[in-house]
Design a protein around this motif. Structure first.
Motif, mmCIF file in Angstrom:
data_model
loop_
_atom_site.group_PDB
_atom_site.id
_atom_site.type_symbol
_atom_site.label_atom_id
_atom_site.label_comp_id
_atom_site.label_asym_id
_atom_site.label_seq_id
_atom_site.Cartn_x
_atom_site.Cartn_y
_atom_site.Cartn_z
ATOM 1 N N GLY A 93 0.826 -1.201 0.000
ATOM 2 C CA GLY A 93 0.000 0.000 0.000
ATOM 3 C C GLY A 93 0.858 1.247 0.000
ATOM 4 N N ASP A 94 0.437 2.254 0.773
ATOM 5 C CA ASP A 94 1.200 3.500 0.829
ATOM 6 C C ASP A 94 1.911 3.641 2.170
ATOM 7 O OD1 ASP A 94 -1.004 3.799 2.374
ATOM 8 O OD2 ASP A 94 -1.526 5.795 1.680
ATOM 9 N N VAL A 95 2.272 2.496 2.768
ATOM 10 C CA VAL A 95 2.922 2.516 4.072
ATOM 11 C C VAL A 95 4.266 3.230 4.014
ATOM 12 C CG1 VAL A 95 3.922 1.076 5.890
ATOM 13 C CG2 VAL A 95 1.742 0.439 4.856
ATOM 14 N N THR A 232 -10.287 6.202 -1.226
ATOM 15 C CA THR A 232 -9.157 6.782 -0.508
ATOM 16 C C THR A 232 -8.298 5.735 0.195
ATOM 17 O OG1 THR A 232 -10.668 7.250 1.348
ATOM 18 C CG2 THR A 232 -10.202 9.034 -0.179
ATOM 19 N N GLN A 233 -8.576 4.454 -0.008
ATOM 20 C CA GLN A 233 -7.669 3.392 0.439
ATOM 21 C C GLN A 233 -6.717 3.088 -0.717
ATOM 22 O OE1 GLN A 233 -7.861 2.859 3.596
ATOM 23 N NE2 GLN A 233 -9.740 4.077 3.594
ATOM 24 N N PHE A 234 -5.447 3.398 -0.534
ATOM 25 C CA PHE A 234 -4.495 3.351 -1.643
ATOM 26 C C PHE A 234 -3.957 1.936 -1.839
ATOM 27 C CE2 PHE A 234 -5.141 7.624 -2.111
ATOM 28 C CZ PHE A 234 -4.250 8.252 -2.968
ATOM 29 N N GLY A 595 2.871 9.071 2.024
ATOM 30 C CA GLY A 595 2.880 7.953 1.089
ATOM 31 C C GLY A 595 1.997 8.134 -0.121
ATOM 32 N N LYS A 596 0.848 8.777 0.045
ATOM 33 C CA LYS A 596 -0.078 8.935 -1.070
ATOM 34 C C LYS A 596 0.430 9.931 -2.100
ATOM 35 C CE LYS A 596 -4.299 7.763 1.486
ATOM 36 N NZ LYS A 596 -3.643 7.279 2.694
#
Length: 611
Positions: A93-95, A232-234, A595-596
């Protein structure tokens, strides 16, 4: 020690100081949109399918000289904020911001006017990345995405090239979401991962790929709130070939592969990661539409644990960029060292208003914090004004934060706080604090343990402990290795230890709050399992419009503030990001550590000297 000795002297000499200050949000603009509800095609720019308030809160204190037209080539070295772990699974993900090899359906839009200092980017600040267009059919509860037809997986060295540079297709998107949720593609259960994807994507019912370029997401509802929370969950997109790799191969950086602008070409755990330009990248710069991205040939992320070394590396030219999305990395004397060592034309500083005060998360379901007098006493014992001016070195009013992300004004009630409520958070009155403790049955104070993570400001927390000791509250500080470990302790209502943290109030996004309500987590530990309040927060997930959700959020925000469920050590802070002057193409209101935003920002960055 970040002014600790100087402030300790101040503390011992300070009598009662009233810090009644005016405060308000950092809002400067907001916009609303309307979701598409019919199954007609729409452009990525026109159909975000949601609406949300966006706020521009960044202000550059210094900017680089005119950078001119973009330049291709060259490399940069960027400070990395935490240990670099060998984890290359698409579920990442965008961690982490150095994940520039994988992409999602949507990305951060640098033209949105939304400050990307935090990871809480609303759908109004998104643009299509792998998605060419999308449309919501509210009645059918579907979000239909049309993929770009020019996206291909990166081409790796022959020995490792398991995708073969093939085109990304809809079945890849289905596989990526199915494995995170256990909804198909050979996955009956969600994969184990640092992110709780099953909860984050709980609104997802199924994913279908009717053809190579069409993905149909069926959701629990087609209303704008549900679609907003989903978009909005990447989620990063990979392909089923990943499943064919051995566990050893999946931990080998040579196999890190996606569709992004950069390819991992070197990796040393807990040290460095180097990424090299993807020559076959499909995307172009919106600011310069004829320019294929990315500009830089190479980006290296370098983990540095000691702030003194950060300064040395930056002044010597070995480090081009450093900053953090949590706290300033260097103290005043180290900042002065940079100023004295480097010519002012050789670097610039961008300051961004942060949504991240330091605060104490108390276990309000346990003694002594089940008594509001104790919680208020803990706040009155903290000299927020002195910390604001002398420790943080900030001018102007203290800007307070509510429960929700204060960058998004729709979620904050701080502008409407009464003078009395503001005073309760900004007045330093240790004698009143002692009176409140006596009234609560603790005339001699008490002992507690507070856990902080290694990226918290240890000197600030040590100073806070001195303030609390002055009213008889003896705090033992425990440091754990990372934020996730601290959060686990902080959300465990059965653990007597309290937690120090950074963020906007206790929860920094509406989704996080909804996912941790009456059944435990924050609800059980912070707001004392208050069922009425938990039901209020839960109701935010059942309304159908963002306007209704914002109204409930404001109601919850005010109750939260009046209940004193956390103790603020600071107001909202200004974070400083240091750039070598050869770095260009970075918008002032964006943080590359969010991250995003990282992939979009770093692919559009260039160096003026081409080196």
């Amino acid at each position: 020690m970040k002014n600790f000795k100087r402030l300790l002297s101040l503390l011992l000499a300070t009598a009662m100081v009233l810090a009644l200050v005016s405060c308000g949000s950092n809002s400067s603009s907001s916009s609303e949109g309307t979701s598409e509800t019919t199954a007609t095609s729409s452009s990525a720019e026109e159909s975000t399918a949601t609406s949300a308030s966006s706020e521009e809160t960044a202000e550059a204190t210094e900017t680089s000289a005119d950078s001119g037209e973009p330049v291709y080539g060259g490399s940069v070295t960027i400070y990395w904020t935490d240990d670099i772990d060998a984890y290359f699974d698409p579920a990442i993900g965008d961690v982490v911001s150095w994940n520039l090899f994988l992409e999602g359906l949507w990305s951060y839009d640098i033209n949105s006017g939304y400050s990307a200092v935090s990871d809480n980017v609303p759908s109004s600040a998104l643009t299509g990345q792998l998605a060419e267009s999308w449309v919501v059919d509210e009645e059918a509860c579907t979000l239909t995405v049309t993929l770009r037809d020019d996206v291909y997986f990166q081409v790796l060295d022959d020995e490792y090239d398991y995708y073969g540079g093939r085109q990304l297709v809809a079945s890849d998107v289905k596989w990526s979401y199915d494995r995170l949720t256990g909804l198909g593609s050979g996955y009956d259960e969600p994969i184990e991962n640092e992110s709780d994807w099953a909860s984050l994507l709980s609104m997802l019912v199924s994913v279908e790929a009717p053809d190579d370029l069409t993905v149909v997401f069926t959701l629990t509802s087609g209303d704008e709130v549900t679609v907003e929370n989903f978009m909005t969950q990447f989620v990063k997109i990979g392909g089923p070939e990943w499943d064919e790799l051995t566990e050893e191969q999946q931990g080998d950086y040579h196999y890190a592969c996606g569709t992004g602008p950069y390819i991992v070409t070197d990796f040393a755990a807990n040290s460095t990661v180097t990424l090299t330009k993807n020559e076959n990248y499909y995307d172009y710069d919106d600011r310069y539409p004829d320019n294929q991205l990315p500009y830089l040939d190479e980006i290296t992320f370098l983990y540095i644990s000691d702030s003194t070394n950060i300064v040395t590396q930056f002044t010597s030219g070995n480090l081009d960029i450093f900053g953090s999305n949590k706290t300033n990395l260097i103290n005043d004397s180290e900042s002065a060292q940079i100023e004295a060592t480097m010519d002012s034309s050789d670097y610039y500083v961008v300051s961004i208003s942060s949504s991240q005060p330091e605060y104490l998360v108390m276990k309000c379901n346990q003694e002594p914090f089940d008594d509001i007098n104790v919680r208020m006493a803990m706040q009155y014992a903290i000299d927020v004004e002195t910390i604001h001016t002398s420790y943080l070195g900030l001018d102007g009013d203290i800007v307070l934060s509510g429960l929700w992300n204060p960058i998004t004004s729709d979620w904050s009630t701080v502008d409407d706080w009464s003078d009395e409520l503001i005073a309760e958070y900004t007045t330093y009155d240790p004698e009143l604090a002692k009176e409140l403790l006596t009234e609560a049955g603790y005339p001699d104070g008490f002992d507690i343990t507070v856990v902080i993570s290694s990226d918290n400001d240890t000197d600030l927390w040590t100073l806070a402990c001195e303030y609390w000791a002055a009213i008889g509250v003896n705090v033992t500080l425990e440091t754990v290795s990372n934020f996730m470990e601290a959060k686990t302790i902080g959300t465990d209502s059965t653990d007597a230890r309290n937690c120090g943290s950074s963020g906007s109030g206790a929860v920094s996004s509406i989704t996080a709050a909804i996912n941790q309500t009456v059944d435990g987590g924050w609800a059980a530990s912070i707001w004392n399992g208050d069922e009425e309040y938990s039901n209020l927060v839960n109701s935010m997930s059942t309304v159908t419009t963002l306007a209704e959700q914002a109204e409930l959020g404001q109601e919850a925000d005010l109750i939260y503030a009046e209940s004193h469920w956390t103790v603020n050590l600071t107001g909202m802070r200004s974070l400083s990001y240091y750039y070598n002057s050869r770095i260009a193409g970075v918008p002032d209101n964006c943080c590359i550590y969010a991250g995003k935003a990282a992939s979009t920002l770093l692919s559009g960055m260039w160096v003026t000297d081409g080196q």
